[in-house]
Design a protein around this motif. Sequence first.
Motif, PDB file in Angstrom:
ATOM      1  N   ASP A 341       0.836  -1.205   0.000  1.00 52.01           N
ATOM      2  CA  ASP A 341       0.000   0.000   0.000  1.00 52.01           C
ATOM      3  C   ASP A 341       0.869   1.254   0.000  1.00 52.01           C
ATOM      4  O   ASP A 341       0.593   2.220  -0.711  1.00 52.01           O
ATOM      5  N   ARG A 342       1.917   1.218   0.817  1.00 48.50           N
ATOM      6  CA  ARG A 342       2.825   2.376   0.869  1.00 48.50           C
ATOM      7  C   ARG A 342       3.509   2.596  -0.471  1.00 48.50           C
ATOM      8  O   ARG A 342       3.635   3.736  -0.942  1.00 48.50           O
ATOM      9  N   CYS A 343       3.919   1.499  -1.074  1.00 46.44           N
ATOM     10  CA  CYS A 343       4.567   1.617  -2.385  1.00 46.44           C
ATOM     11  C   CYS A 343       3.605   2.260  -3.377  1.00 46.44           C
ATOM     12  O   CYS A 343       3.975   3.150  -4.145  1.00 46.44           O
ATOM     13  N   ARG A 344       2.359   1.822  -3.336  1.00 46.04           N
ATOM     14  CA  ARG A 344       1.380   2.320  -4.317  1.00 46.04           C
ATOM     15  C   ARG A 344       1.126   3.816  -4.179  1.00 46.04           C
ATOM     16  O   ARG A 344       0.970   4.519  -5.170  1.00 46.04           O
ATOM     17  N   THR A 345       1.075   4.316  -2.932  1.00 45.09           N
ATOM     18  CA  THR A 345       0.863   5.772  -2.790  1.00 45.09           C
ATOM     19  C   THR A 345       2.047   6.537  -3.391  1.00 45.09           C
ATOM     20  O   THR A 345       1.869   7.561  -4.040  1.00 45.09           O
ATOM     21  N   GLN A 346       3.251   6.005  -3.181  1.00 44.68           N
ATOM     22  CA  GLN A 346       4.431   6.713  -3.688  1.00 44.68           C
ATOM     23  C   GLN A 346       4.454   6.703  -5.220  1.00 44.68           C
ATOM     24  O   GLN A 346       4.750   7.717  -5.847  1.00 44.68           O
ATOM     25  N   LEU A 347       4.095   5.557  -5.799  1.00 42.64           N
ATOM     26  CA  LEU A 347       4.110   5.481  -7.262  1.00 42.64           C
ATOM     27  C   LEU A 347       3.000   6.348  -7.855  1.00 42.64           C
ATOM     28  O   LEU A 347       3.174   6.962  -8.900  1.00 42.64           O
ATOM     29  N   LYS A 348       1.874   6.423  -7.120  1.00 43.03           N
ATOM     30  CA  LYS A 348       0.806   7.318  -7.583  1.00 43.03           C
ATOM     31  C   LYS A 348       1.296   8.771  -7.573  1.00 43.03           C
ATOM     32  O   LYS A 348       1.040   9.550  -8.501  1.00 43.03           O
ATOM     33  N   LEU A 349       2.051   9.120  -6.516  1.00 42.38           N
ATOM     34  CA  LEU A 349       2.601  10.482  -6.435  1.00 42.38           C
ATOM     35  C   LEU A 349       3.592  10.742  -7.576  1.00 42.38           C
ATOM     36  O   LEU A 349       3.601  11.831  -8.162  1.00 42.38           O
ATOM     37  N   VAL A 350       4.396   9.744  -7.891  1.00 39.01           N
ATOM     38  CA  VAL A 350       5.345   9.902  -9.006  1.00 39.01           C
ATOM     39  C   VAL A 350       4.569  10.207 -10.286  1.00 39.01           C
ATOM     40  O   VAL A 350       4.883  11.159 -11.012  1.00 39.01           O
ATOM     41  N   ALA A 351       3.529   9.404 -10.547  1.00 37.11           N
ATOM     42  CA  ALA A 351       2.733   9.601 -11.760  1.00 37.11           C
ATOM     43  C   ALA A 351       2.102  10.997 -11.763  1.00 37.11           C
ATOM     44  O   ALA A 351       2.059  11.689 -12.788  1.00 37.11           O
ATOM     45  N   ASP A 352       1.645  11.415 -10.596  1.00 37.67           N
ATOM     46  CA  ASP A 352       1.000  12.724 -10.491  1.00 37.67           C
ATOM     47  C   ASP A 352       2.010  13.862 -10.719  1.00 37.67           C
ATOM     48  O   ASP A 352       1.701  14.839 -11.404  1.00 37.67           O
ATOM     49  N   MET A 353       3.194  13.687 -10.163  1.00 37.52           N
ATOM     50  CA  MET A 353       4.230  14.709 -10.382  1.00 37.52           C
ATOM     51  C   MET A 353       4.619  14.785 -11.859  1.00 37.52           C
ATOM     52  O   MET A 353       4.879  15.849 -12.398  1.00 37.52           O
ATOM     53  N   GLU A 354       4.660  13.624 -12.510  1.00 41.75           N
ATOM     54  CA  GLU A 354       4.984  13.628 -13.954  1.00 41.75           C
ATOM     55  C   GLU A 354       3.947  14.450 -14.713  1.00 41.75           C
ATOM     56  O   GLU A 354       4.288  15.209 -15.606  1.00 41.75           O
ATOM     57  N   LYS A 355       2.688  14.289 -14.317  1.00 41.89           N
ATOM     58  CA  LYS A 355       1.619  15.059 -14.969  1.00 41.89           C
ATOM     59  C   LYS A 355       1.783  16.549 -14.711  1.00 41.89           C
ATOM     60  O   LYS A 355       1.474  17.388 -15.538  1.00 41.89           O
ATOM     61  N   LYS A 356       2.226  16.867 -13.496  1.00 44.17           N
ATOM     62  CA  LYS A 356       2.300  18.272 -13.083  1.00 44.17           C
ATOM     63  C   LYS A 356       3.699  18.855 -13.260  1.00 44.17           C
ATOM     64  O   LYS A 356       4.023  19.885 -12.675  1.00 44.17           O
TER      65      LYS A 356
END
Length: 369
Positions: A341-356
């Motif tokens: 679960d922790r890994c998934r939040t971090q990878l979601k943040l990475v994807a979000d930062m890429e978008k932004k």
Amino acid sequence: MNNENLLKEVISQFDFVGEVIQIRPYGSGHINDTYLVEFKIKHMGVVPIILQRMNTNIFKNPVQLMENILNVTTFLRKKIIQYGGDPERETLTVILNKNGKPYCQDSEGHYWRGYHFITGATSYDEVKTDEDFYQSGLAFGKFQSLLSDFPAHTLYETIPDFHNTRARLEVFKKAVEEDIINRAKDVQKEIQFILQREELANKLISMQENQELPLRVTHNDTKLNNILIDDKTHQGLCIIDLDTVMPGLAVNDFGDSIRFGASTALEDEKDLSKVQCDMHLFEVYTKGFIQGCQGQLTLAEMQALPLGALVMTFECGMRFLTDYLQGDTYFKIQYSTHNLDRCRTQLKLVADMEKKWNEMNYIVEKYIS
Ligand code: ADP
Ligand code: MG
Ligand code: MG
């Protein structure tokens, strides 16, 4: 021996004058055992100090660690005096023992250290307002500014390769290959996400190797509760908890703060639709950090701030997944898929930062000029 007796034993190893009138656990740190000890001294009244039993399960080399802390705080003290600040409140002051050492050992072998107690200031556990987050950025930026001419290479790397993302990628790949508890099959999506971004693991390290980014003193635990906030001015007064002070990159400290402080959700949130990197919070921290640095970072370092956020988040996601694949031996877990679960939040943040990404760079540019 009980703690009270151990404390008395430790106290006797210092040159303290006066009579101990109170000893009590202090603060809400999770790593070391922190005590407030009060002495009654003739003509001076009550003098408080902090005694800490150091956590040697986590920090294997307390002697080198204390040498780092003593060197950094001695340097800060001189700097603070130069600009007319108050060295008793704006930096930690290590108390030397009777043998002139910055630590001592009790009869059970535990390591202890003493600091002057900083009065009229509080450490807060939670970021409640944007202003708190701004003050945090300002304080850690100022820490960089004050230490910008400290010879960072003279510090011990008390946790070797702490932010060597390249080395961490290799450990990750090995964990995938060995797959000792047969979990890899269930996390292919996450594994692929990381492997597709392999080059991210090299980015900051190569910039460091090419000397595009200078070696700096980094704090490596930039939480709000590691800043003492002045009770009167409500401004950041003193950076504490210097256990993880090491040579590193300024953008790592910045990046780690963004990773956990600008996220809209907790590190182990299961509902990924709630997890984003909040651009307002990113801006608030960036503004504080760049202002606090007072022009002491290079242009290349400031321009690499968004990369610091992206790489630190990527690294952290990779570490959680590595631990999941290795059978949860490093991070404490409360349930079997906690690290996932922790890994998934971090990878979601990475994807979000890429978008932004453009927005993040635009914000940084705004405060550079
Ligand atoms: P930990 O690594 O366990 O977080 P810290 O060094 O951060 O340990 O100390 C724990 C708490 O003790 C801090 O959050 C702060 O409230 C308090 N503290 C530590 N050092 C001092 C000091 N010199 N003066 C006043 N308070 C302190
Ligand atoms: Mg702390
Ligand atoms: Mg700590």
